[in-house]
Scaffold this active site. Sequence first.
Site, PDB file in Angstrom:
ATOM      1  N   ARG A 143       6.242  -8.355   1.844  1.00 24.62           N
ATOM      2  CA  ARG A 143       6.722  -7.918   0.868  1.00 24.62           C
ATOM      3  C   ARG A 143       7.539  -9.119  -0.226  1.00 24.62           C
ATOM      4  NH1 ARG A 143       4.089  -4.480   0.551  1.00 24.62           N
ATOM      5  NH2 ARG A 143       3.814  -4.609   2.002  1.00 24.62           N
ATOM      6  N   ASP A 188      -3.941   6.822  -2.268  1.00 25.62           N
ATOM      7  CA  ASP A 188      -3.207   5.851  -1.929  1.00 25.62           C
ATOM      8  C   ASP A 188      -2.860   5.587  -0.053  1.00 25.62           C
ATOM      9  OD1 ASP A 188      -2.478   3.068  -2.097  1.00 25.62           O
ATOM     10  OD2 ASP A 188      -1.286   3.220  -3.396  1.00 25.62           O
ATOM     11  N   GLU A 189      -2.417   4.791   0.587  1.00 27.05           N
ATOM     12  CA  GLU A 189      -1.212   5.078   1.337  1.00 27.05           C
ATOM     13  C   GLU A 189      -2.298   5.959   2.808  1.00 27.05           C
ATOM     14  OE1 GLU A 189       0.670   2.968   1.924  1.00 27.05           O
ATOM     15  OE2 GLU A 189       1.626   1.532   0.012  1.00 27.05           O
ATOM     16  N   LYS A 203      -4.367  -3.592  -4.180  1.00 23.59           N
ATOM     17  CA  LYS A 203      -5.179  -2.196  -3.330  1.00 23.59           C
ATOM     18  C   LYS A 203      -4.574  -1.068  -4.949  1.00 23.59           C
ATOM     19  CE  LYS A 203      -1.918  -0.845  -0.057  1.00 23.59           C
ATOM     20  NZ  LYS A 203      -1.316   0.067  -0.766  1.00 23.59           N
ATOM     21  N   THR A 204      -3.571  -1.710  -5.133  1.00 19.82           N
ATOM     22  CA  THR A 204      -3.155  -0.432  -6.453  1.00 19.82           C
ATOM     23  C   THR A 204      -3.978  -0.786  -7.805  1.00 19.82           C
ATOM     24  OG1 THR A 204      -0.729  -0.893  -5.157  1.00 19.82           O
ATOM     25  CG2 THR A 204      -0.629   0.438  -7.614  1.00 19.82           C
ATOM     26  N   GLN A 221       0.273  -0.983   8.152  1.00 19.05           N
ATOM     27  CA  GLN A 221       1.316  -0.874   7.401  1.00 19.05           C
ATOM     28  C   GLN A 221       1.785   0.921   7.538  1.00 19.05           C
ATOM     29  OE1 GLN A 221       2.372  -2.708   3.080  1.00 19.05           O
ATOM     30  NE2 GLN A 221      -0.176  -3.161   3.488  1.00 19.05           N
TER      31      GLN A 221
END
Length: 746
Positions: free
Chosen positions: A613, A230-231, A46-47, A261
């Site tokens: 992660r 983002d996020e 996504k980044t 998340q």
Amino acid sequence: MTLIIGKGRIFFIMSDFLIELNPQQQKAVAAPPGPMLVLAGPGSGKTRVLTYRVAYLIAALEVPAYQIMAVTFTNKAAREMGHRVQSLLQEKAEGLWLGTFHAICGRILRREAAHLPVDSNFVIFDEDDQLTLMKRVIKEHKLNEKDFNPRQVLAKISNAKNDLQMPADYPLLNHRDEVIQSLYTAYQAYLVASNAMDFDDMLLYTAHLLRNQASIQQKYAHRFKHILVDEFQDTNQAQYNLLFHLAAHHRNLFVVGDEDQSIYRWRGADYKNVKRFEADFTNHEKILLEQNYRSTQTILDSALSVINENEHRTEKVLFTERGKGEPVIVYEATDDHDEAAYVVDIIARQLAQEKAKESDFAIMYRTNAQSRLLEEAFRRANLNYRLIGAQRFYGRREVKDMIAFLRLIYNPKDEVSLSRVINLPPRGIGAVTLQRLQAIAQQADMSSGEVLLALNAAHGSAFMSDLGATAARLLPFSKLLTSWRFNLDLVSLTDLFDQVLLDTDYEAYVKAESDALQDRWANVLELRAVLLEYEEVGLAAFLEAMALVADQDTLPDTIDAPTMLTLHAAKGLEFQQVFIIGLDEHYLPHSRSLHEPEELAEERRLFYVGMTRAKERLYLTRAQRRRSPYGSYETMLPSRFLMDLPESLTRGRISRMDSWHENFDIQQFQWGQSYGSKAKSTAPKPPKRREQRFFPEMHVQHPVYGEGVVQNSRLEFGDETVEVYFDGLGLKALVASMSRLEILEE
DNA sequence: AGCAGCGGCCTTTTT
DNA sequence: GGCCGCTGCT
């Protein structure tokens, strides 16, 4: 390599880090302007999508960079994205607004200070400052800190602010609320008088400006024609509101997030903002990124089996092409020391065998306090480590002291900094004198700092003699502050810093305060080195940066060492091998979350974030006994989350899993009343190994026999018997857990 | 004003 | 086990 997007007319020259975009990613990146919701599973790039989207807007749609605002969760993420965009587009990327919500709000607020109750050189109060201030407010209200816990009151105020409620809007359900409202009002008045705002204010003020000042709303909505976030799942009301007012007109709002998340509920984050977005921005496009490029299928499946237990979520089908990989390794330690030793041991062994490199490893935990035993274990093993967060450099007393001096010089109205440094080092200004100063200030409708400055200016006048002994006591510091202020624009930042050090003899003070363990003076010098980097941009920028540093920002990535961090700090990162420690009830999930299903669900998401992660290997550890927040040892129950892992995906066993829920009422558990069969003990037992640690040809050190070479070793009765050959002594059979054998060389 | 000694409370996570 | 605030003494 050249990537053709759109009608072939447009193309990017991609530099060396090009990673092919999959069809979904491409669809998101090259979407026409308009509202876009990208729901992205962990590791789905996504980044990358966000970065390429920015590049696409500039290069393909010819949007000038200054018309784009991109909001990230940390400064580090902003920096990284900035670098990547820059390397894609070079000078065309200049003028892009890129940063955290707080950093971006800071920029807007300083420009629009004319519309605010503070002026443009306001300072930002951190948690400590807030607490100091609230304690003072509570005292002045003649209230008891026991009845009105300052932290709790601050939490209530914070929640109110995140919901865009000013003191007048504070909901009153009972008498207590009225008191809290009154505290909120007073607290806010003090902030304004100090020319300061707290973190929440930054969002609140910005949202209010955009909502209530049509001219400002138009100005920024017009300037930022494209907004990317983002996020997004971790935005709160204030942040959503702010975005809404910026984007409502042009609707070019591109948000990326993952409800699974969402881990900042306690900070006001509300993943319902995703729903709100869908309702507010009708006809938005929605894209799911489900391919994971990070983890093995085993890790992914394990993580999914955990998160699938949560209700009310859109199920995603995460898949990877990275293959099955190794099972998730589960280890049950006898106690927390053993747990730490196990982790460090695994790392040390892999490093010794050159199967991995230092930076491959991360160790994650629920609370910062859990890092301590790991640190000790690393030091014992003579290994470097990186610690993110926790005892943050900027939280150290001496660092805060020096920043407070600078803050006061920059903004003499800052009451909190003034009260921190006015008697530092002790110069005879105690609580009484300080109170008199504050009383004088209140009468004159000035801040304490302004009174001090006036005092020096009026030296010898009637004003002085009225104040008598108080003035005499205050005068020396008054003179110091005046001279620092005078030099503020004349000398370099480091010269100013040095002058403060010299005038206060801070070195002698701090060295006298230091104990053997901590070199406080070294921290002062380190801060001075940081200051050096802000020489060009000035004090304002320095203070702003100090206030807004995130945990992830505090350490350079360049250190090649295992990383220790909280699960919260782990969001957005990835590592080859991840250890998640403390998989015990009351730690993960944390005891504070057990009473509320929503909070429990968040703990689960937190665990999910940690698991996802890992790229190659995932270790989950627990300890049968560990030290409680109080200090006594307690028998722990394995985390309920471990039960959700299918046995087919794991290796290792947790005892008592079958009888997990029998006999124990987890809700009733209190620290201090041990519920296990064993009584409390203060000293931990020596670590007991379940795995073989010693192998033939290893060089070992014995406290009595000296150096020797391992001939043979085997596991027996849960312990390890090692045969070691010592020069001059011959072969000795030793019990590993008893003999304090150290490994010198593998 | 400053210091030592004592008792109560606690810690979740962070911009 | 450690921090902080309060108290009472110097």
